[in-house]
Design an enzyme around this catalytic site. Sequence first.
Site, PDB file in Angstrom:
ATOM      1  N   SER A  13     -10.610  -0.673   2.690  1.00  0.00           N
ATOM      2  CA  SER A  13      -9.561  -0.739   4.312  1.00  0.00           C
ATOM      3  C   SER A  13      -9.447   0.672   4.178  1.00  0.00           C
ATOM      4  O   SER A  13      -8.994   1.789   3.959  1.00  0.00           O
ATOM      5  CB  SER A  13      -8.820  -1.567   4.050  1.00  0.00           C
ATOM      6  N   GLU A  48      -5.297   4.199   6.070  1.00  0.00           N
ATOM      7  CA  GLU A  48      -5.195   3.901   3.981  1.00  0.00           C
ATOM      8  C   GLU A  48      -5.598   4.936   3.313  1.00  0.00           C
ATOM      9  O   GLU A  48      -4.407   6.309   2.557  1.00  0.00           O
ATOM     10  CB  GLU A  48      -5.863   2.812   3.715  1.00  0.00           C
ATOM     11  N   ARG A  87       0.961  -1.051   0.385  1.00  0.00           N
ATOM     12  CA  ARG A  87      -0.323  -0.021   0.472  1.00  0.00           C
ATOM     13  C   ARG A  87       0.402   1.387   0.148  1.00  0.00           C
ATOM     14  O   ARG A  87       0.747   2.662   0.836  1.00  0.00           O
ATOM     15  CB  ARG A  87      -0.865  -0.258   0.806  1.00  0.00           C
TER      16      ARG A  87
END
Length: 333
Positions: free
Chosen positions: A231, A326, A158
């Site tokens: 998420s 995130e 990520r």
Amino acid sequence: MTSLNLKSFNTLSVEAVADQVEIVASEDDIIKLAQDHGSTRLLVLGEGSNVLLAPAVHRVVCLMRSRGIAVDEIGSRIKVTVSAGENWHQLVMWTLERGYYGLENLALIPGSAGAAPVQNIGAYGVELADVLSHVDVVDLERGGCETFTNAQCGFGYRDSLFKRTPGRYAITQVTLDLSKEPGVVAAYPDLQEEFEREGVIAPTPEQVAAAVTRVRQTKLPDPTLTPNAGSFFKNPVVTAHQAARLQQSFAQLKVYPTEAGVKLSAAQLIDWAGWKERNSHGVRVWPRQPLVLVNELGSSGADILQFAAAIQSDIADRYGVRLEIEPDVIGFS
Ligand code: FAD
Ligand code: EPU
């Protein structure tokens, strides 16, 4: 375009008024916007599926809407160059229909192709870095166009060069390195369960995409019905020592060793901490995937951030683990 409420341009569906909104249909458009306003005034946005916006976004929002897909065949390898504004999932289906393989595990991820390198999108055993050849960008600070090879993108979990230098680059094109020969990745537990249930022993890429789609539809909320940004937290990566210590107290803790350290399941920690039972004006964790925060009653970005902070603080107290947000949090001072 003048100022505009971005509520329908972010999948968490928060009210957010931008100073100005512009449609970007070409590389020249974004170069001109950078010249006219300066790079620090611009906010490059795709489909808004990984952002948390403040009520006022004092920026010129550049909606990346350039279209086009080009194919270059070199033997059994296929280079697919896609403009930033193309929809990611439609691209995945487009490649599969033509027998170009490699993107099947990344089916149904919302958002634009141009945003895919930003957080190195990943799901069900594959991440963009596995299939990316190179990325074309406009350097908004210095002006001019550049090409970054896969290695130069500095991909991690990520993470990427683009994530680490927010506002610096507008990605205009993404080139993928696909294959005519199916190379199926089906080891992810959810996919194995699907294929076991169906009695499929050697799944095709099309079957992988279908299984990924079914799993996602079962676990994840559809942002068009239930506002969310996927998420909300990354899975935390801790040292082997910290993971071992936690396992002494919590024998059922899921641990996934990676090169960067031991990855834990944020969903598991949030679940154990009892957050499925909590709700603040329609902001809550999604019961089937508690990594996802949903915004069911139109709460503001600040309300969502406050709920997320309460989760972070609770998880830190209980497990000594820091959960990192995130999505890109934008416009909060
Ligand atoms: P945006 O939200 O518009 O932007 C995200 C960030 O990228 C911002 O910082 C923005 O400034 C920047 N950006 C956008 N476009 C460009 C560009 N052209 N150039 C430079 N910077 C740009 N992600 C995963 O990795 N795996 C998943 O499985 C996954 N599942 C999801 C499920 C749901 C239901 C939702 C809502 C989200 C999910 N996501 C997942 C997150 C999201 O889909 C991805 O991060 C996606 O790539 C975001 O695309 P976007 O166009 O909406 O980006
Ligand atoms: N779990 C619980 N309780 C629950 C639900 C799940 O404890 O109520 C545990 C389960 O033990 C399960 C584990 O969580 O085994 C992992 O769940 P899942 O397979 O859904 O994966 P994840 O680690 O929670 C990550 C990504 C998702 C991606 C999936 C599939 C991150 C932050 N999230 O979730 O990406 O789709 O894997 O690969 O890495 C996103 O980034 O927006 C996103 C949705």
